[in-house]
Design an enzyme around this catalytic site. Structure first.
Site, PDB file in Angstrom:
ATOM      1  CB  THR A 149     -16.347 -11.498 -20.022  1.00  0.00           C
ATOM      2  OG1 THR A 149     -16.398 -12.136 -21.295  1.00  0.00           O
ATOM      3  CG2 THR A 149     -17.265 -12.217 -19.047  1.00  0.00           C
ATOM      4  CB  SER A 173       0.659  12.587 -17.493  1.00  0.00           C
ATOM      5  OG  SER A 173       0.965  11.370 -16.877  1.00  0.00           O
ATOM      6  CB  SER A 190       2.049   2.256  -5.413  1.00  0.00           C
ATOM      7  OG  SER A 190       2.774   2.107  -6.613  1.00  0.00           O
ATOM      8  NE  ARG A 227       9.021  -7.918 -13.580  1.00  0.00           N
ATOM      9  CZ  ARG A 227       8.380  -6.859 -13.134  1.00  0.00           C
ATOM     10  NH1 ARG A 227       7.282  -6.993 -12.441  1.00  0.00           N
ATOM     11  NH2 ARG A 227       8.798  -5.652 -13.420  1.00  0.00           N
ATOM     12  CG  HIS A 233      -1.379   2.206  -4.250  1.00  0.00           C
ATOM     13  ND1 HIS A 233      -1.021   0.923  -3.888  1.00  0.00           N
ATOM     14  CD2 HIS A 233      -1.179   2.287  -5.589  1.00  0.00           C
ATOM     15  CE1 HIS A 233      -0.587   0.275  -4.951  1.00  0.00           C
ATOM     16  NE2 HIS A 233      -0.683   1.065  -6.001  1.00  0.00           N
ATOM     17  CE  LYS A 237      -3.131  -1.874  -6.519  1.00  0.00           C
ATOM     18  NZ  LYS A 237      -2.267  -2.983  -6.886  1.00  0.00           N
ATOM     19  CB  THR A 288      -7.986  -1.035  -7.530  1.00  0.00           C
ATOM     20  OG1 THR A 288      -8.017  -2.427  -7.874  1.00  0.00           O
ATOM     21  CG2 THR A 288      -7.310  -0.906  -6.171  1.00  0.00           C
TER      22      THR A 288
HETATM   23  N1  PMP Z   1      -2.997   2.358 -10.484  1.00  0.00           N
HETATM   24  C1  PMP Z   1      -1.957   2.196  -9.656  1.00  0.00           C
HETATM   25  C2  PMP Z   1      -1.314   3.414  -9.078  1.00  0.00           C
HETATM   26  C3  PMP Z   1      -1.477   0.919  -9.352  1.00  0.00           C
HETATM   27  O1  PMP Z   1      -0.432   0.765  -8.536  1.00  0.00           O
HETATM   28  C4  PMP Z   1      -2.121  -0.218  -9.915  1.00  0.00           C
HETATM   29  C5  PMP Z   1      -1.701  -1.652  -9.640  1.00  0.00           C
HETATM   30  N2  PMP Z   1      -0.594  -1.907  -8.985  1.00  0.00           N
HETATM   31  C6  PMP Z   1      -3.187   0.004 -10.768  1.00  0.00           C
HETATM   32  C7  PMP Z   1      -3.608   1.278 -11.025  1.00  0.00           C
HETATM   33  C8  PMP Z   1      -3.909  -1.156 -11.380  1.00  0.00           C
HETATM   34  O2  PMP Z   1      -4.850  -1.653 -10.486  1.00  0.00           O
HETATM   35  P1  PMP Z   1      -5.283  -3.196 -10.564  1.00  0.00           P
HETATM   36  O3  PMP Z   1      -4.237  -3.962  -9.828  1.00  0.00           O
HETATM   37  O4  PMP Z   1      -6.632  -3.213  -9.949  1.00  0.00           O
HETATM   38  O5  PMP Z   1      -5.306  -3.556 -12.010  1.00  0.00           O
END
Ligand code: PMP
Length: 409
Positions: free
Chosen positions: A279, A137, A190, A21, A218, A249, A246
């Site tokens: 924290t 899952s 995603s 990467r 997402h 995003k 989240t």
């Molecule tokens: N869940 C999914 C489906 C994600 O795609 C991501 C991050 N790409 C996360 C959780 C994690 O979220 P964050 O970037 O806020 O740590």
């Protein structure tokens, strides 16, 4: 033991698979999203259009959000100064949790330092609260969910085929009827941009006495009349036990959360190591998130514009004959099919065309499905889309990428 050689070997392995990467060093300019300046390793620079940001709506540049953060810095300083338990709870954190609970129509919400941590910490903690828990899952669940679910013993975990409710039901039938159960899935996936059948999943959960946990990372900010996600859009929010999201995003800031009944949130708050022993978020981030959530609750037109842009990009790329994968969301994946071409196309786009899109390779997606994943925002113009489509069309020929059946326009 030659430790250095072991590290070098590990790196050689990813390099030989074309998966090493390289991060693009971007300089942003306030108000110019999605344009940015890219700095190469030798210090030279080019202006680029960013096509792979998960700041899906450009909220990270919204003056309403920035002003709230500035004010909070003036008032509360930089860091939070502690864990939530030990001096790290400010009124910004409390206000944000109220805002999130309201967004999802739940009694309570709990903040974590990222979406990753919220999944990992919440899911792993459910095994402590529900002895004998079996987690079902979806096979394409995000790494952060898998990481939390792996805290359970092997016999406590079942993986169902992606979005396959028949398979899920089969696994539910086979499980001990007396055992506590949880179905863990996402709304918008995603990398493919497909969306789960929330209604069908809830129906199965009810039939077999399972709880439900949905990752709307997402989707929050982008779907539903107030931006609470696909469950809100589908009228299913009240039926889901735990909603995870989240702030990093569509809300344009950082942090993660769950929203649920008070008793569920309180128990996770009391047992989750990933919540307790770290924290808390800086107060300014919490203030920015509150401003962003409120803004998006009230500005449905941003969501409408976003969906229009995503549809326009899909149509434009298909017109250019590119293999756009069948996404039903704002995510626009274009299949390349091998890591070497994927990286090559991404490199040439950046160097020659001022277009930045990161290649998506294994293990983020299965081998053979390497792709470019475009995330248009309301700020991506028709002109930017034309530039992108023309560059990709030329590159597909130049790099001799085979057209992969099924997805071609
Ligand atoms: N869940 C999914 C489906 C994600 O795609 C991501 C991050 N790409 C996360 C959780 C994690 O979220 P964050 O970037 O806020 O740590």
């Amino acid at each position: 033991m030659d430790y250095r050689a072991a590290f070098r070997n590990a790196l050689d392995r990813v390099r030989s698979e074309g998966r090493y990467r390289v991060f693009a060093d971007l300089k942003r300019h306030r108000g110019e999203f999605p344009r940015a300046t890219w700095t190469r390793g030798d210090g030279s620079t080019s202006d680029v259009t960013v096509w792979c940001s998960n700041d899906y709506l450009g909220q990270g540049q919204n003056p309403v959000v920035l002003d709230a953060m500035h004010r909070a810095i003036e008032e509360a300083g930089a860091g939070s100064g502690g864990t939530r338990n030990i001096s790290g709870t400010t009124h910004y954190h409390v206000e944000l949790e109220h805002e999130l609970a309201d967004l999802h129509g739940k009694e309570s919400a709990l903040l974590f330092t990222s979406g990753y941590v919220s999944n990992e910490a919440s899911l792993s903690t459910l095994y402590k609260i529900l002895p004998g828990l079996i987690v079902f899952s979806d096979e394409l669940n995000h790494n952060s969910m898998i990481s939390g679910i792996r805290a359970g013993k092997r016999e406590q975990r079942r993986v169902f085929r992606h979005n396959d409710l028949e398979h899920l039901e089969q696994l539910l039938i086979e499980a001990d009827p007396e055992a506590p159960k949880l179905i863990a899935f996402e709304s918008v996936y995603s990398m493919d941009g497909d969306i789960a059948d929330i209604r069908g999943t809830i129906a199965l959960a009810k039939k077999y006495g399972a709880m439900t946990y949905i990752d709307e990372v997402h989707a929050v900010g982008m779907y539903g009349p107030r931006g609470a996600g696909v469950a809100e859009r589908d009228g299913m929010m009240a039926e889901i036990d735990i909603i995870e999201g989240t702030l990093g995003k569509a809300f344009g800031v950082m942090g993660g959360y769950i929203a649920a009944d008070r008793v569920i949130v309180d128990a996770i708050r009391s047992y989750a190591d990933g919540f307790i022993f770290t924290t808390s978020l800086p107060p300014a981030l919490a203030a920015g998130a509150v401003a962003s959530i409120r803004y998006l609750k009230e500005h449905n037109e941003v969501r409408v514009a976003h969906q229009e842009r995503a549809a326009a990009l899909k149509a434009r790329l298909k017109r250019a004959g590119l293999p756009v994968m069948p996404s039903v969301s704002h995510i626009v994946p274009v299949l390349v099919g091998d890591p070497v071409h994927c990286k090559m196309i991404s490199d040439i786009l950046l160097e020659d065309h001022g277009i930045y899109v990161q290649p998506i390779n294994y293990p983020t997606v299965p081998r053979g499905t390497e792709r470019l994943r475009f995330t248009p925002s309301p700020a991506h113009t028709d002109g930017m889309m034309d530039e992108l489509a023309e560059a990709l069309e030329a590159l597909w020929v130049r790099c001799n990428v085979k057209r992969i059946g099924g997805y071609a326009a």
